[in-house]
Design an enzyme around this catalytic site. Sequence first.
Site, PDB file in Angstrom:
ATOM      1  N   HIS A  48       1.084  -1.094  -0.100  1.00 59.28           N
ATOM      2  CA  HIS A  48      -0.153   0.056  -0.050  1.00 59.28           C
ATOM      3  C   HIS A  48       1.048   1.134   0.016  1.00 59.28           C
ATOM      4  CE1 HIS A  48      -0.283   0.553   4.677  1.00 59.28           C
ATOM      5  NE2 HIS A  48       1.233   0.372   4.373  1.00 59.28           N
ATOM      6  N   CYS A  50       6.803   6.011   3.672  1.00 59.61           N
ATOM      7  CA  CYS A  50       5.223   5.432   3.891  1.00 59.61           C
ATOM      8  C   CYS A  50       4.457   6.261   2.691  1.00 59.61           C
ATOM      9  CB  CYS A  50       4.879   5.437   4.916  1.00 59.61           C
ATOM     10  SG  CYS A  50       5.710   4.395   6.213  1.00 59.61           S
ATOM     11  N   HIS A  79       4.903   0.379  -0.567  1.00 64.32           N
ATOM     12  CA  HIS A  79       5.703  -0.685   0.347  1.00 64.32           C
ATOM     13  C   HIS A  79       4.734  -1.603   0.856  1.00 64.32           C
ATOM     14  CE1 HIS A  79       3.806   2.480   2.864  1.00 64.32           C
ATOM     15  NE2 HIS A  79       3.971   1.395   4.087  1.00 64.32           N
ATOM     16  N   HIS A 115       3.816  -4.958   4.051  1.00 63.10           N
ATOM     17  CA  HIS A 115       4.041  -5.404   5.397  1.00 63.10           C
ATOM     18  C   HIS A 115       3.341  -6.857   5.524  1.00 63.10           C
ATOM     19  CE1 HIS A 115       4.291  -1.256   6.986  1.00 63.10           C
ATOM     20  NE2 HIS A 115       3.325  -1.024   6.131  1.00 63.10           N
ATOM     21  N   HIS A 132      -1.729 -11.037  -0.530  1.00 65.04           N
ATOM     22  CA  HIS A 132      -1.158 -10.899  -1.754  1.00 65.04           C
ATOM     23  C   HIS A 132      -1.545 -10.038  -2.616  1.00 65.04           C
ATOM     24  CE1 HIS A 132       1.462 -14.086  -0.145  1.00 65.04           C
ATOM     25  NE2 HIS A 132       2.212 -13.864  -1.325  1.00 65.04           N
ATOM     26  N   GLU A 140       1.383  -3.957  11.755  1.00 62.10           N
ATOM     27  CA  GLU A 140       1.829  -3.638  10.576  1.00 62.10           C
ATOM     28  C   GLU A 140       3.331  -4.183  10.902  1.00 62.10           C
ATOM     29  OE1 GLU A 140       0.045   0.109   7.988  1.00 62.10           O
ATOM     30  OE2 GLU A 140       1.782   0.221   9.331  1.00 62.10           O
TER      31      GLU A 140
END
Length: 200
Positions: A13, A23, A28, A30, A68, A136
């Site tokens: 996201h 961010c 990136h 998590h 995913h 996260e």
Amino acid sequence: MVIRRLYKFCASHVVRNCSSLKCAQNIHGHNYEVEVFIETNRLDNANMALDFGLMQQEMQTFIDSFDHAHHFWDKESPEFQRFIENHCVRYVKCSFNLSAESYALMFLYYLTKILQKSVFSNNEGELKVSSVRVHETKNGYAESFLKDLENPHFKSLVHDHCVSFSQGIQSLWHDKDFFHKIISDEKQCFFHAKPLHQIP
């Protein structure tokens, strides 16, 4: 009495408007952990609040739908949104900015609906999702409580259509109407049979 089940998913996201530029300006990912807490006023015929196996059905399907996949805010530029839609099979479009706090509220909202629409047959008590934690990283989490859904500010962030799933995600649902059932006006959608072997 409260029970907890842990779910996991991996996703990417961008979190716009936050102070961390890594961010806010970059895609990136998590390895998320989602803790779901369910409260009851009594135990069922097996002396359980709710069989953990039952939490591996509709709730698992919903959370797995985020795995995913790229998640994006619907305020992203049309160009960015088209790129994701054209180059990703699995994506989730969201009406909220993609913070851990937003995820916690969103999961609480939809998992509450799933539980309310579930019919159990083993003398379960009054069940409710009391809270949801979203990690996260290992260092911190956001937790949303049932009372948050009554807070006007928090309530404005989540609604029936605050997420939409790509066809690539929907194609893996055993029931093509799965999400529609969650947000429909039907009060009973998910039925769970009584265990076969019962000792009086």
